[in-house]
Design an enzyme around this catalytic site. Structure first.
Site, PDB file in Angstrom:
ATOM      1  N   ASP A 235       0.785  -1.342   0.111  1.00 43.61           N
ATOM      2  CA  ASP A 235       0.156  -0.079  -0.080  1.00 43.61           C
ATOM      3  C   ASP A 235       0.947   1.293   0.067  1.00 43.61           C
ATOM      4  O   ASP A 235       0.475   2.087  -0.822  1.00 43.61           O
ATOM      5  CB  ASP A 235      -0.745   0.057   1.162  1.00 43.61           C
ATOM      6  CG  ASP A 235      -1.985   1.090   1.108  1.00 43.61           C
ATOM      7  OD1 ASP A 235      -2.572   1.039  -0.095  1.00 43.61           O
ATOM      8  OD2 ASP A 235      -2.171   1.576   2.129  1.00 43.61           O
ATOM      9  N   ASP A 260      16.803  -0.697  -7.816  1.00 46.93           N
ATOM     10  CA  ASP A 260      18.422  -1.186  -7.077  1.00 46.93           C
ATOM     11  C   ASP A 260      17.875  -2.842  -6.694  1.00 46.93           C
ATOM     12  O   ASP A 260      17.053  -3.105  -6.195  1.00 46.93           O
ATOM     13  CB  ASP A 260      18.708  -0.237  -6.049  1.00 46.93           C
ATOM     14  CG  ASP A 260      19.782  -1.070  -5.473  1.00 46.93           C
ATOM     15  OD1 ASP A 260      21.170  -0.779  -5.850  1.00 46.93           O
ATOM     16  OD2 ASP A 260      19.909  -1.130  -4.166  1.00 46.93           O
ATOM     17  N   GLU A 284      18.010  -3.416 -12.089  1.00 49.02           N
ATOM     18  CA  GLU A 284      19.520  -3.914 -11.741  1.00 49.02           C
ATOM     19  C   GLU A 284      19.521  -5.386 -11.489  1.00 49.02           C
ATOM     20  O   GLU A 284      19.615  -5.740 -10.435  1.00 49.02           O
ATOM     21  CB  GLU A 284      20.406  -2.845 -10.893  1.00 49.02           C
ATOM     22  CG  GLU A 284      21.933  -3.269 -10.790  1.00 49.02           C
ATOM     23  CD  GLU A 284      22.031  -3.153  -9.310  1.00 49.02           C
ATOM     24  OE1 GLU A 284      23.651  -2.917  -9.265  1.00 49.02           O
ATOM     25  OE2 GLU A 284      21.483  -3.470  -8.480  1.00 49.02           O
TER      26      GLU A 284
END
Length: 480
Positions: A235, A260, A284
């Protein structure tokens, strides 16, 4: 993934640390990619869906809009950029020049307050809603500056017709207070109820292990591992209108996301974020296996950094085996979900960087420039020339025409009236010449890099002799 500096991981008690191709041409994309071909006037978003702009230039400014495979991204930071709160202003001062050079988007470091305060590069997030406007973790400003300076940067980038991508760390948090944790039977640093913004407060219930399980796909650096299976976390991250994703997009005006360390959680997390928040996204996923990269990109409905291409370029250019560029890469699987790069803040292995940039800026995919390469290390004029070539000539799918240890020649086949190009990369120590088959009959061509002074005319059967300097490259197209 990011560099593991002990300073950013200080948390009161814990400190953890991590074949050679013949002259016969071979198409790098299959028939279905024909429908995905792009030209400067054909804009395609991150999930491969086309949308019409009439022209991929802004009608107001004439500058190129962002689209994977049709734009150029700048990673607008490096590891340990100067501390002191001036980085946002530094980047702001470069935006006009970058935009004029043809760069269409910038990727910023994590912008919110992190555990190591004024020294943090942002990869140890504490408060997702503190952009340098609350006094916590020993500072008001972040390492990069204040919220006002960040807003000014984003506003200026948009005025320059550039997109701005936020680096988002969703795997882990840092800087919480110690609390008794019934799931571990110990105290853990998981109490984030005192964060200054008062938004997205967290406790041990929101981190693994907890009532949802013992762990997810991965944890990093000993940090508390955020539990995305928790509806409360979902949420606050991507569902509610004032949550992280929608606040960043609608209030801060970020246009997209660099996620990331996505190995740390399932691809469904990025998929859900994209479905609820929108914007461009790239993950990534640090893996050289192209099958794994494609799996993640498809399941996350996201672009992914092309580590397969990165490692192949390193082996090819620094290992004197350009035939390795025939191998599979993410951009060959799906150019609209492949973000290519030569260097980033975590890894800098390729030494023949200009050759590598000549490769990614003439081939398919969404190429990324690295701040230090562009501003400090390499010849900016040569990079600007390659950016221009990318934006104006690098159209259509790719055919590899020749490769051996020292030489590589490929053709972009053009699209919708744009003639495409032929790129010749020479990793030897002497000038080389080679006959190649173009798409142009009885047509004068030239090298748009200026590295060759030849102006050859193709034969009626489209063949022509081109040349390339030692440890260099040339890019040939119709002389017009």
């Amino acid at each position: 993934m990011k560099k593991t500096h002990a300073s950013i991981y200080f948390v009161a008690v814990i400190a953890f640390l991590f074949y050679s191709c013949s002259q016969n041409e071979t198409d790098s994309v299959d028939a279905k990619a024909e429908s995905q071909q792009f030209k400067i006037i054909n804009v395609t978003n991150h999930d491969g869906k086309s949308f019409s702009t009439g022209d991929a230039k802004s009608s107001e400014t004439g500058k190129y809009v962002e689209n994977p495979g049709g734009g150029v991204m700048m990673q607008a930071f490096y590891w340990d950029v100067p501390a002191g709160g001036n980085w946002w202003n530094t980047v702001n001062g470069k935006l006009t020049d970058w935009s004029n050079a043809g760069i269409g988007s910038i990727w910023l470091p994590p912008a919110s307050k992190a555990q190591n305060g004024p020294l943090s590069m942002g990869y140890d997030p504490t408060d997702y809603f503190d952009f340098g406007d609350y006094n916590q973790n020993g500072t008001i400003e972040t390492r990069f500056g204040s919220k006002t300076e960040l807003v000014n940067l984003i506003t200026k980038a948009h005025a320059e017709n550039m997109k701005v991508y936020a680096d988002i760390v969703l795997n882990h948090n840092s800087g919480g207070q110690s609390e008794a944790n019934p799931f571990t039977g110990t105290n853990t640093w998981t109490n984030f109820t005192g964060i200054a913004s008062g938004k997205f407060k967290r406790t041990y219930n929101n981190f693994y292990k907890n009532s949802f399980g013992n762990n997810d796909e991965g944890f990093f650096g000993g940090f508390p591992d955020l539990c995305h299976a928790d509806p409360y976390v979902q949420d606050w991250l991507w569902i509610r209108a004032d949550g992280v994703g929608k606040y960043y997009k609608n209030t801060m005006k970020f246009d997209g996301w660099r996620f990331d360390y996505v190995k740390g959680f399932g691809p469904w997390v990025v998929n859900a974020w994209n479905a609820n928040v929108g914007g461009f996204s790239v993950g990534e996923y640090w893996d050289a296996n192209v099958n794994t990269l494609e799996w993640w990109a498809n399941n996350a409905n996201s672009s992914v950094f092309d580590f397969a291409c990165y490692y192949k370029m390193n082996d090819a250019f620094d290992g004197n085996n350009l035939a390795l560029l025939n191998d599979d890469m993410m951009w060959k699987r799906n150019p609209f979900k492949a973000v290519t790069f030569v260097t980033n803040h975590d890894t800098d292995e390729i030494s023949s960087k200009l050759l590598a940039y000549s490769y990614i800026l003439t081939h398919e995919g969404y190429p990324t420039l690295f701040y230090k390469d562009y501003e400090e290390t390499l010849d900016k004029n040569k990079l600007n020339n390659l950016i221009w070539i990318h934006n104006n000539k690098a159209t259509g799918n790719t055919s590899i025409l020749y490769s051996d240890n020292d030489e590589y020649v490929a053709r972009r086949n053009g699209y919708n009236g744009n003639p495409g190009l032929v790129v010749y990369i020479n990793n030897s120590t002497s000038w080389q010449e080679r006959w190649v088959e173009t798409n142009w009959a009885s047509t004068q061509i030239k090298d748009f890099t200026g590295n060759s002074s030849w102006y050859p005319t193709t034969q009626g059967d489209k063949w022509v002799k081109i040349q390339c300097p030692p440890k260099g490259y040339t890019v040939w197209s119709v002389n017009q």
